[in-house]
Motif scaffolding. Sequence first.
Motif, PDB file in Angstrom:
ATOM      1  N   ASP A 140       0.849  -1.354   0.008  1.00  0.00           N
ATOM      2  CA  ASP A 140       0.096   0.047  -0.043  1.00  0.00           C
ATOM      3  C   ASP A 140       0.817   1.221   0.018  1.00  0.00           C
ATOM      4  O   ASP A 140       0.324   2.269   0.526  1.00  0.00           O
ATOM      5  N   PHE A 141       1.877   1.072  -0.788  1.00  0.00           N
ATOM      6  CA  PHE A 141       2.931   2.402  -0.891  1.00  0.00           C
ATOM      7  C   PHE A 141       3.390   3.009   0.200  1.00  0.00           C
ATOM      8  O   PHE A 141       3.092   4.194   0.418  1.00  0.00           O
TER       9      PHE A 141
ATOM     10  N   ASN B 115       5.911  12.089   4.231  1.00  0.00           N
ATOM     11  CA  ASN B 115       4.496  12.039   4.240  1.00  0.00           C
ATOM     12  C   ASN B 115       4.092  12.870   2.961  1.00  0.00           C
ATOM     13  O   ASN B 115       3.347  13.810   2.744  1.00  0.00           O
ATOM     14  N   VAL B 116       4.439  12.096   1.714  1.00  0.00           N
ATOM     15  CA  VAL B 116       4.235  12.772   0.521  1.00  0.00           C
ATOM     16  C   VAL B 116       4.113  11.425  -0.514  1.00  0.00           C
ATOM     17  O   VAL B 116       4.333  10.343   0.045  1.00  0.00           O
ATOM     18  N   GLU B 117       3.948  11.739  -1.853  1.00  0.00           N
ATOM     19  CA  GLU B 117       3.649  10.660  -2.844  1.00  0.00           C
ATOM     20  C   GLU B 117       4.769   9.865  -2.785  1.00  0.00           C
ATOM     21  O   GLU B 117       5.945  10.304  -2.650  1.00  0.00           O
TER      22      GLU B 117
ATOM     23  N   ILE C 141      -1.164  16.889   0.244  1.00  0.00           N
ATOM     24  CA  ILE C 141      -1.982  16.876   1.299  1.00  0.00           C
ATOM     25  C   ILE C 141      -2.589  18.315   1.468  1.00  0.00           C
ATOM     26  O   ILE C 141      -4.026  18.576   1.777  1.00  0.00           O
TER      27      ILE C 141
ATOM     28  N   PHE D 228      -2.517   7.435  -1.057  1.00  0.00           N
ATOM     29  CA  PHE D 228      -1.812   8.156  -0.165  1.00  0.00           C
ATOM     30  C   PHE D 228      -2.662   9.089   0.275  1.00  0.00           C
ATOM     31  O   PHE D 228      -3.140   9.419   1.542  1.00  0.00           O
TER      32      PHE D 228
ATOM     33  N   LYS E   4      -5.634   7.965   2.678  1.00  0.00           N
ATOM     34  CA  LYS E   4      -5.324   7.954   4.115  1.00  0.00           C
ATOM     35  C   LYS E   4      -5.281   9.130   4.875  1.00  0.00           C
ATOM     36  O   LYS E   4      -5.213   9.058   5.983  1.00  0.00           O
ATOM     37  N   HIS E   5      -5.054  10.395   4.123  1.00  0.00           N
ATOM     38  CA  HIS E   5      -4.810  11.596   4.816  1.00  0.00           C
ATOM     39  C   HIS E   5      -5.786  12.541   4.760  1.00  0.00           C
ATOM     40  O   HIS E   5      -5.536  13.554   5.360  1.00  0.00           O
TER      41      HIS E   5
END
Lengths: 421, 312
Positions: A271-272, A316-318, B96, B122, B125-126
């Motif tokens: 899940d990346f 906390n990025v792609e 985000i 991603f 989830k955020h």
Amino acid sequence: MKKIFLQSATIVHPEFKSKESQDVLIIEGRIAEIGSGLKIPVGAEVIDAKDCFLSVGFCDLNVNFGEPGLETKESMASGCAAALAGGITALALMPNTTPAFHSKSEISYILNKSKGEGVDIYPIGAISEDRKGEQMAELYDMKLAGALAFSDGDHPVKDTGLMSRSLLYAKGIEAKLFAYAEDPGLAGKAPVNEGPMSTTLGLKGNPALAEELMIARDIELAAYHDTAIHFSTISSAKSVQLIREAKAKGIKVTCDVAAHHLVFTEDVLSDFDSYYKVKPPLRTENDRQALMAGLKDGTIDAIVSQHTPHEIEFKNVEFGLAAFGMIGLQTLLPMAIQAGLKPTELVDKLVVNPRKILGVDLPKIALGEQANLVLFDPKASWIFDSSSNRSRSANSPLMGQKLTGKVVWACNKGQSFRSNY
Amino acid sequence: MADQHPKLSTKHLLGIKDLTTEDIQLIFETADNFKDVLNRPIKKVPSLRDITIANIFFENSTRTKLSFELAEKRLSADTISFAASSSSVSKGETLIDTVNNILAMKVDMVVMRHPHAGAGLFLSKHVDAQIVNAGDGAHEHPTQALLDAFSIREKYGDVSGKKVAIIGDILHSRVALSNILCLQKLGAEVMVCGPTTLIPKYIGTLGVKVEHDLLKALNWCDVANMLRIQLERQDIRYFPSLREYTMLYGLNKEILDSLNKEITVMHPGPINRGVEITSDVADSKQSIILDQVENGVAIRMAVLYLLAGHRA
């Protein structure tokens, strides 16, 4: 006078033959008494060590702090605190900084900065200026300043000619090269291993071949020049085999593996989760098993944390944009234990061999010696969270998890760590 | 539509990977109904009257963006569209932050296209919104796969048992992966065909046949899905020239007529006419390229409608 009394510890050290558990008294950072059934001195802090092993502190051959230039990731102080909490009393700092440790100035800066810390810091000088892989840096000058080994950190030395000349030059000045083996043309910018997982994630794959070709190249270069080489963080089954064969031929090759490669495979990436984005990439279960076999038969000499701190914004990025690496100083022991290593093996791979590779003496556990020690309980568990984490960064997939294998106490150069978690 | 709002097993549509076969069938049945709606004089239904959808495209798109916008309007949703440059990160704003800024304006669903694989997952989830993946890197493009399979179903009555060859740049294609997963879930056989350098080494682990000879692939298949050469997504050269690609993998009328059967030709668009497919093939009666576009709106209406079921 500060007195620590370690009661009934099992001492693991190549020169310490007694299997019986020992009491050890440390006064002001020196070993004042060793024996069984010692009387507890007045005013001593007693640590119940009956389930614990006492060893010389761990030595980690692959660590990144942020000094100079990236102090928001890790300072010397926070890094050393995290190391000591992980039982690590000696570590090799990689030159992946801004600027890189590529001259006497940076080496001296790091060594000065580390004075007073409870960790022996060994800065690894860059092989090439700015780690660009073009012009050889002043290796001898850095050696005089205190660098014991040289590496371009996470940059492979692409130019075979430069690698050849650097190995030869390092031989002449009695220094060792650490190689990060990866063919950049094959690896490209791929963020994960080339395998079934990269296919289902739609990501470019970094083939194990990129590592293996460079290992094969550098083994040949080391053999040609009859000199030593150390490979950092090998990750594939074939790499283990190449090094096994080279050792059998008497080529002076050593290598280490990152702890996370012993416990994780590319399957965790489904899940990346960017916390598992590391370099070299996590590979397959077949590779992981080969790494374990390599550890057991002595092909792989040491286990490293490859501690790579990053602020949350870098993770906390792609996935494609996330930085590579995870912190690992405090999880080195738990991961090595999860991988199945027994206390004597831990001491080989975390204490004795890394110091041999660096060429530094193994501290003794004997009367009057400076206490360079770690006391660990391989069965005790603890939670790795924001209250136990000593690093300035928190980029670990293990954050928030209960881990087995706990550093109870560690001490070096008069500084100590005592677990309160 | 039934009174009880039907819904998918997933809250977001991130990839075909997460859908069950039942989900896909439900999407098709719902799309059948919407396709009827689209052929009526009044093409609009009030289904999503209270829903606001943001279409955020971090990568260029004409057809997918228009198709989503139209689907949303036909469902009476309120929509905003935002073409962000993929370099917004270099300007300092994270994904985000960008999306949360839009959500602060009370948006319920986000349709996103993004150059990075996994960006939809991603985001899901955020942020607190339902995410529809309109293409993430070379990972998935689920609505394209759904409309492709829907178009095959429309042509043949069933997808099960059909042989589909996906031809072209498999390595850089999100359409390929989603199509493989979707067609397999529906019981079709899938082959990938393309230059050796543009087929991932481990593609066989997905259970597809691999072929490098165009003629063999065409003779095997019932349906040929011709992918676009994504030159913009290739950071290095994987073949010498477009001319040579066309020599090896270009589909022209001569090849099509030489086959011993009449196959169906598809293309997710936009077409590079004269590269992967010639004009006479694209415009032939064997081509269902424009049906795919038409079905795209119905499929996207169905997906949005069924995801909205999670809000009821």
